[in-house]
Design a protein around this motif. Structure first.
Motif, PDB file in Angstrom:
ATOM      1  N   CYS A  31       0.836  -1.207   0.000  1.00  0.00           N
ATOM      2  CA  CYS A  31       0.000   0.000   0.000  1.00  0.00           C
ATOM      3  C   CYS A  31       0.871   1.256   0.000  1.00  0.00           C
ATOM      4  CB  CYS A  31      -0.931   0.010   1.204  1.00  0.00           C
ATOM      5  SG  CYS A  31      -2.202  -1.250   1.083  1.00  0.00           S
ATOM      6  N   ALA A  32       1.955   1.217   0.785  1.00  0.00           N
ATOM      7  CA  ALA A  32       2.856   2.377   0.843  1.00  0.00           C
ATOM      8  C   ALA A  32       3.501   2.599  -0.519  1.00  0.00           C
ATOM      9  CB  ALA A  32       3.924   2.155   1.914  1.00  0.00           C
ATOM     10  N   ALA A  33       3.916   1.518  -1.174  1.00  0.00           N
ATOM     11  CA  ALA A  33       4.556   1.638  -2.495  1.00  0.00           C
ATOM     12  C   ALA A  33       3.581   2.239  -3.505  1.00  0.00           C
ATOM     13  CB  ALA A  33       5.040   0.272  -2.968  1.00  0.00           C
ATOM     14  N   VAL A  34       2.334   1.765  -3.487  1.00  0.00           N
ATOM     15  CA  VAL A  34       1.319   2.297  -4.417  1.00  0.00           C
ATOM     16  C   VAL A  34       1.084   3.774  -4.131  1.00  0.00           C
ATOM     17  CG1 VAL A  34      -1.116   2.160  -5.074  1.00  0.00           C
ATOM     18  CG2 VAL A  34       0.208   0.067  -4.781  1.00  0.00           C
ATOM     19  N   LEU A  35       1.048   4.102  -2.847  1.00  0.00           N
ATOM     20  CA  LEU A  35       0.804   5.489  -2.447  1.00  0.00           C
ATOM     21  C   LEU A  35       1.927   6.405  -2.952  1.00  0.00           C
ATOM     22  CD1 LEU A  35      -1.334   6.917  -0.552  1.00  0.00           C
ATOM     23  CD2 LEU A  35       0.502   6.968   1.130  1.00  0.00           C
ATOM     24  N   VAL A  36       3.160   5.985  -2.712  1.00  0.00           N
ATOM     25  CA  VAL A  36       4.302   6.846  -3.069  1.00  0.00           C
ATOM     26  C   VAL A  36       4.474   6.914  -4.591  1.00  0.00           C
ATOM     27  CG1 VAL A  36       6.819   7.044  -2.937  1.00  0.00           C
ATOM     28  CG2 VAL A  36       5.503   6.469  -0.896  1.00  0.00           C
ATOM     29  N   ILE A  37       4.373   5.781  -5.249  1.00  0.00           N
ATOM     30  CA  ILE A  37       4.671   5.753  -6.687  1.00  0.00           C
ATOM     31  C   ILE A  37       3.516   6.328  -7.515  1.00  0.00           C
ATOM     32  CG2 ILE A  37       5.153   4.244  -8.656  1.00  0.00           C
ATOM     33  CD1 ILE A  37       6.545   2.346  -6.687  1.00  0.00           C
ATOM     34  N   LEU A 365       1.665  -9.078  -5.669  1.00  0.00           N
ATOM     35  CA  LEU A 365       1.537  -8.983  -4.206  1.00  0.00           C
ATOM     36  C   LEU A 365       0.194  -8.361  -3.828  1.00  0.00           C
ATOM     37  CD1 LEU A 365       5.046  -7.873  -2.974  1.00  0.00           C
ATOM     38  CD2 LEU A 365       3.823  -9.925  -2.315  1.00  0.00           C
ATOM     39  N   GLN A 366      -0.166  -7.307  -4.551  1.00  0.00           N
ATOM     40  CA  GLN A 366      -1.426  -6.605  -4.258  1.00  0.00           C
ATOM     41  C   GLN A 366      -2.618  -7.542  -4.417  1.00  0.00           C
ATOM     42  OE1 GLN A 366      -1.979  -3.014  -6.589  1.00  0.00           O
ATOM     43  NE2 GLN A 366      -4.177  -3.358  -6.621  1.00  0.00           N
ATOM     44  N   CYS A 367      -2.641  -8.280  -5.520  1.00  0.00           N
ATOM     45  CA  CYS A 367      -3.790  -9.165  -5.772  1.00  0.00           C
ATOM     46  C   CYS A 367      -3.816 -10.333  -4.803  1.00  0.00           C
ATOM     47  CB  CYS A 367      -3.755  -9.687  -7.200  1.00  0.00           C
ATOM     48  SG  CYS A 367      -4.038  -8.394  -8.379  1.00  0.00           S
ATOM     49  N   THR A 368      -2.636 -10.860  -4.469  1.00  0.00           N
ATOM     50  CA  THR A 368      -2.592 -12.002  -3.555  1.00  0.00           C
ATOM     51  C   THR A 368      -2.996 -11.591  -2.145  1.00  0.00           C
ATOM     52  OG1 THR A 368      -0.749 -12.802  -4.847  1.00  0.00           O
ATOM     53  CG2 THR A 368      -1.132 -13.911  -2.771  1.00  0.00           C
ATOM     54  N   LEU A 369      -2.503 -10.419  -1.714  1.00  0.00           N
ATOM     55  CA  LEU A 369      -2.773 -10.004  -0.341  1.00  0.00           C
ATOM     56  C   LEU A 369      -4.179  -9.466  -0.156  1.00  0.00           C
ATOM     57  CD1 LEU A 369       0.644  -8.302   0.358  1.00  0.00           C
ATOM     58  CD2 LEU A 369      -0.246 -10.278   1.566  1.00  0.00           C
ATOM     59  N   ALA A 376      -9.501  -3.892  -2.347  1.00  0.00           N
ATOM     60  CA  ALA A 376      -8.792  -4.056  -3.626  1.00  0.00           C
ATOM     61  C   ALA A 376      -9.327  -3.061  -4.648  1.00  0.00           C
ATOM     62  CB  ALA A 376      -8.965  -5.476  -4.130  1.00  0.00           C
ATOM     63  N   ALA A 377     -10.660  -2.870  -4.662  1.00  0.00           N
ATOM     64  CA  ALA A 377     -11.267  -1.940  -5.622  1.00  0.00           C
ATOM     65  C   ALA A 377     -10.803  -0.513  -5.349  1.00  0.00           C
ATOM     66  CB  ALA A 377     -12.784  -2.034  -5.544  1.00  0.00           C
ATOM     67  N   THR A 378     -10.689  -0.159  -4.065  1.00  0.00           N
ATOM     68  CA  THR A 378     -10.232   1.191  -3.703  1.00  0.00           C
ATOM     69  C   THR A 378      -8.806   1.429  -4.187  1.00  0.00           C
ATOM     70  OG1 THR A 378     -11.569   0.978  -1.726  1.00  0.00           O
ATOM     71  CG2 THR A 378     -10.022   2.802  -1.760  1.00  0.00           C
ATOM     72  N   LEU A 379      -7.957   0.432  -3.958  1.00  0.00           N
ATOM     73  CA  LEU A 379      -6.555   0.570  -4.378  1.00  0.00           C
ATOM     74  C   LEU A 379      -6.460   0.681  -5.903  1.00  0.00           C
ATOM     75  CD1 LEU A 379      -3.990   0.709  -2.714  1.00  0.00           C
ATOM     76  CD2 LEU A 379      -3.547  -1.657  -3.277  1.00  0.00           C
ATOM     77  N   MET A 380      -7.266  -0.107  -6.607  1.00  0.00           N
ATOM     78  CA  MET A 380      -7.231  -0.054  -8.071  1.00  0.00           C
ATOM     79  C   MET A 380      -7.755   1.290  -8.583  1.00  0.00           C
ATOM     80  SD  MET A 380      -7.944  -3.754  -9.700  1.00  0.00           S
ATOM     81  CE  MET A 380      -7.529  -3.243 -11.326  1.00  0.00           C
ATOM     82  N   PHE A 381      -8.727   1.836  -7.872  1.00  0.00           N
ATOM     83  CA  PHE A 381      -9.236   3.155  -8.253  1.00  0.00           C
ATOM     84  C   PHE A 381      -8.128   4.203  -8.087  1.00  0.00           C
ATOM     85  CE2 PHE A 381     -11.328   7.194  -7.337  1.00  0.00           C
ATOM     86  CZ  PHE A 381     -12.103   7.313  -8.472  1.00  0.00           C
ATOM     87  N   ALA A 382      -7.373   4.082  -6.980  1.00  0.00           N
ATOM     88  CA  ALA A 382      -6.259   5.018  -6.752  1.00  0.00           C
ATOM     89  C   ALA A 382      -5.225   4.868  -7.865  1.00  0.00           C
ATOM     90  CB  ALA A 382      -5.629   4.751  -5.394  1.00  0.00           C
ATOM     91  N   GLU A 383      -5.034   3.645  -8.320  1.00  0.00           N
ATOM     92  CA  GLU A 383      -4.045   3.406  -9.383  1.00  0.00           C
ATOM     93  C   GLU A 383      -4.520   3.924 -10.737  1.00  0.00           C
ATOM     94  OE1 GLU A 383      -3.679  -0.754  -8.937  1.00  0.00           O
ATOM     95  OE2 GLU A 383      -2.359  -0.610  -7.210  1.00  0.00           O
ATOM     96  N   LEU A 384      -5.826   4.107 -10.866  1.00  0.00           N
ATOM     97  CA  LEU A 384      -6.369   4.627 -12.126  1.00  0.00           C
ATOM     98  C   LEU A 384      -6.021   6.103 -12.301  1.00  0.00           C
ATOM     99  CD1 LEU A 384      -8.360   4.210 -14.564  1.00  0.00           C
ATOM    100  CD2 LEU A 384     -10.164   4.951 -13.053  1.00  0.00           C
ATOM    101  N   LEU A 385      -5.870   6.830 -11.182  1.00  0.00           N
ATOM    102  CA  LEU A 385      -5.645   8.279 -11.249  1.00  0.00           C
ATOM    103  C   LEU A 385      -4.436   8.664 -12.102  1.00  0.00           C
ATOM    104  CD1 LEU A 385      -6.547   9.449  -7.643  1.00  0.00           C
ATOM    105  CD2 LEU A 385      -7.894   9.677  -9.711  1.00  0.00           C
TER     106      LEU A 385
END
Lengths: 550, 213
Positions: A31-37, A365-369, A376-385
């Motif tokens: 989550c931290a990696a997704v947030l920072v990157i 890792l994201q999908c497995t965890l 998961a949907a929230t994280l993917m939405f953040a990745e869409l930005l």
């Protein structure tokens, strides 16, 4: 709570708290990696745009949204995106039906050929099409001589030209969406309808309505990609919103660039909502029963469908690549390209490998965890930005985040920044591919490992990864292809003295020698196609083994 | 005889659908209980609650081991489970299934190999040690799932529809094997089945699950 015990057979039975903690730590790290990157570069830009000297300031948004020029550009972008989606659907949907419904001969070869335009960077195809159709293009003189409009023929350097290039780049998305829908279509539905109606009517009333949501999903994807595309309109000198956004980003006008990204972001979100509300529920109509259709279309029909497919392959794949090759002659041009662009070639490969590995690893890792569900949907939405705000704005955000003293500066001054923007831009797609793989896995396989005391990380590497291998390879291969061809997000962040093939090509496209540009485009295409072929081969092998094991 | 499993007024719902409502059950050490009822009555859910794969909305599940009360998820490997669809790992050979479960449990390599050999012999799968699940028949796959469940020498064995899709002869053979193992190892066994014919072939206590609605 006791630490555990040892059975009469000498087997240690323990409850490991460490296992729970390492799982939580891994989740936190992901989550931290997704947030920072992915999230911070976009967030920091919006923060800079609305806060000036500690005060809320919306002037930039007001200026942009009240400017008639901006709305005209947005109109251009919508025209390009809408036109591309329509034309790509008109080309792609019949191609998909021809391959999967009419089941033309050599359909696997044709499907592989149709994938090529979608895999190649759009600017390479734009170069090829302008080489073919431009004023000095290979077919330019022919068109002048034979078309009734003669010298007054429309220039490819126009909105219709951009639509044509983008439609021939993205039509495979619609074709493959159609093929996937037909692959999940239960043949019994068609057989039942045939008892009461004629074949053509059944096709119109049963097959098309059931597969239409999938076709429209493909069209919507094309709309979004064409809307966000910067390189093709820029190369073909057509003013669109992403080109304007690039101009603001290149002058480091943070506030203007961020404000300009808002309409595009809103349109992407609207497209996503439309898909979720109208198309996604209807996609579920196809049950995935996968019952082979026993009915066959007539041989006459199949011949016409095959001719159409080969004609499309000729027009969309062979003709552009052949025109690039002819323009690149003599062959010594390649020697010159190799001598001058060797470093860029190596850098591109390095960026491709690092980005693909990081993307596939993080997405896995994201999908497995997280599995499915709301988190998961929230994280993917953040990745869409970062994908939806366009590449130039993402690179501007990455500059704002990483161009600092200390550790961020070390990242910013090296090729790592290029890798990071590639990861940020495509994490959404990588996570999407592996989420499909995760959904297809029987959840009992994880649970069987858990019940029998296998730790989560051993379960992940021993059970999940081998079973997800085909999807992992597909994800890695696509990520490599995207990273090697990435231009929109890397053009502003590449450190001086170190460029990629894409950036070198982009800078040469405007003033470089035609033969050199054509040769470099062809080399980029060959690198990408070789990588795609390797990934497809590995996917096929693993997929077959996987299917055999079920 | 002390209770091995104790289920106290457990309730479980999936959205608006109530699967279990204040259900209680006690299973003694070494006892075999067959949970019986039609599909959708909550048999699998109850087994999953005992295994710690689900948590109850209300009530409690307790497992007593060596005089200590535990709440699932239990000590790793203290419960063995045969899933309804067996959940065999398709990329692993038969012997690898057992090695995978046994790794990291304080056994040396030689001891692991010895235990794997014994488990394969017990389930009559020695000749299929190098086979993948898809190369085995339905009965062989069932026996492999059983061997995996027994690999860590569990105290509690959970079997979810263990004999469905098997012909009568194979079912009788497997039931016989199960009783032999249960007798030898004093296993506490909970079996879920919807088939009244199957219930008649199993000995031990039969619990009919009530309809929650």
């Amino acid at each position: 709570m006791p630490a555990g015990f040892t059975t009469d057979e000498g087997i240690r039975v323990t409850r490991s708290q460490t296992d729970i903690y390492t799982r939580r730590a891994a989740l936190l790290l992901v989550c931290a990696a997704v947030l920072v990157i992915a999230v911070l570069p976009v967030a920091i830009l919006f923060l800079r745009a609305i806060v000036t000297d500690g005060q809320l300031n919306l002037d930039a948004f007001h200026t942009v949204l009240s400017s008639p020029r901006q709305w005209r550009l947005l109109g251009n972008s919508l025209m390009v995106a809408g036109g591309t989606a329509c034309l790509a659907t008109l080309i792609g949907a019949p191609a998909g039906y021809a391959l999967a419904y009419a089941r033309v001969p050599a359909r696997r070869t044709l499907a592989a050929l149709f994938a090529i335009p979608a895999l190649l960077p759009p600017y390479v195809l734009a170069t090829a099409w302008t080489t073919m159709l431009g004023t000095n293009g290979l077919f330019g003189a022919w068109l002048v001589a034979f078309l009734p409009m003669g010298q007054a023929r429309p220039s490819p350097f126009s909105v219709p030209g951009v639509i044509l290039v983008l439609a021939f780049t993205y039509y495979p998305l619609v074709a493959f969406a159609t093929m996937i829908a037909l692959g999940r279509f239960d043949g019994r539905l068609e057989e039942a309808a045939l008892l009461a109606g004629q074949r053509a009517r059944v096709f119109r009333s049963v097959v098309v309505p059931l597969t239409l949501p999938s076709v429209l999903t493909g069209a919507l994807c094309v709309f979004v990609l064409a809307l966000l595309n910067f390189s093709v309109p820029s190369l073909m000198q057509v003013d669109t919103y992403p080109v304007e956004l690039y101009a603001s980003s290149a002058t480091y006008d943070y506030a203007a660039a961020t404000a300009q990204s808002l309409p595009l972001l809103a349109l992407c979100l609207m497209a996503l909502c439309a898909w979720a509300m109208f198309l996604r529920p209807r996609n579920a109509w196809l049950t995935g029963a996968r019952r082979e259709r026993s009915l066959r279309v007539s041989s006459h029909m199949r011949t016409w469908a095959a001719a159409g497919c080969w004609g499309l392959a000729l027009l969309s794949v062979f003709a552009p690549l052949a025109s690039l090759f002819v323009r690149s002659l003599p062959l010594r041009t390649y020697l010159s390209v190799w001598e001058t662009a060797r470093d860029e070639f190596v850098t591109s490969l390095l960026v491709g490998v690092l980005s693909a590995t990081l993307l596939a690893g993080l997405a896995f890792l994201q999908c497995t965890l997280l599995g499915g569900g709301r988190r998961a949907a929230t994280l993917m939405f953040a990745e869409l930005l970062p994908f939806a705000v366009t590449g130039p704005l993402l690179s501007l955000g990455s500059i704002a985040l990483w161009n600092r003293d200390g550790f961020p500066g070390l990242v910013y001054d090296s090729m790592n920044i290029v890798v990071l923007v590639c990861v940020a831009r495509y994490l959404f797609i990588a996570a999407g591919i592996l989420a499909v793989g995760e959904r297809r896995l029987n959840p009992r396989l994880h649970e069987a490992a858990r019940v029998h005391g296998v730790s989560w990380w051993r379960g992940m590497f021993g059970v999940t990864l081998p079973l997800q291998a085909p999807f992992f390879v597909a994800c890695w291969g696509l990520a490599f292809v995207f990273a090697v061809g990435e231009l929109d997000a890397t053009v502003l962040v590449c450190p001086p003295g170190k460029t990629t093939l894409a950036i070198r090509l982009f800078t040469l496209m405007h003033y470089g020698p035609d033969a050199y540009v054509a040769a470099l485009s062809l080399i980029t295409a060959i690198v990408i196609l070789c990588a795609s072929a390797c990934a497809a081969w590995a996917y096929g092998r693993m997929g077959n083994a996987h299917a055999a094991s079920h | 005889m002390p209770h091995r499993i104790e289920i106290r007024a457990v309730s479980k719902s999936y959205g608006p659908r109530v699967v279990l409502s204040e259900f209680s059950l006690r299973v003694a050490e070494g006892e075999c209980v067959t949970l019986c009822g039609p599909s959708g009555i909550g048999k699998t859910t109850l087994l999953r609650l005992i295994a710690g794969l689900e948590t109850p909305d209300a009530g409690a599940v307790r497992i007593h081991l060596d005089g200590v009360e535990h709440t699932p998820p239990l000590l790793d490997g203290a419960v063995g489970m045969v899933f309804q669809d067996l959940a065999l790992w398709p990329h692993m050979r038969a012997a690898r299934h057992l090695e995978f479960v046994l790794r990291g449990r304080g056994l040396t390599r030689a001891q692991q190999r010895e235990r794997v050999t014994a488990l394969l012999a017990m389930t009559k799968l020695t000749s299929l040690a190098r086979s993948f699940p898809y190369q085995m028949s339905g009965g062989e796959q069932q026996r492999l799932a059983f061997a995996r469940a027994m690999a860590t020498a569990p105290r509690v064995l959970l079997l979810d529809e263990p004999f469905s899709n098997l012909d009568a002869t194979l079912r009788a053979t497997l039931v016989e094997e199960l009783w032999r193992l249960q007798g030898e190892q004093s296993l506490t066994t909970v079996i879920a089945t919807h088939d009244p014919e199957e219930v008649s072939t199993l000995s031990g206590r039969v619990e009919n699950l009530p309809n929650p609605g």
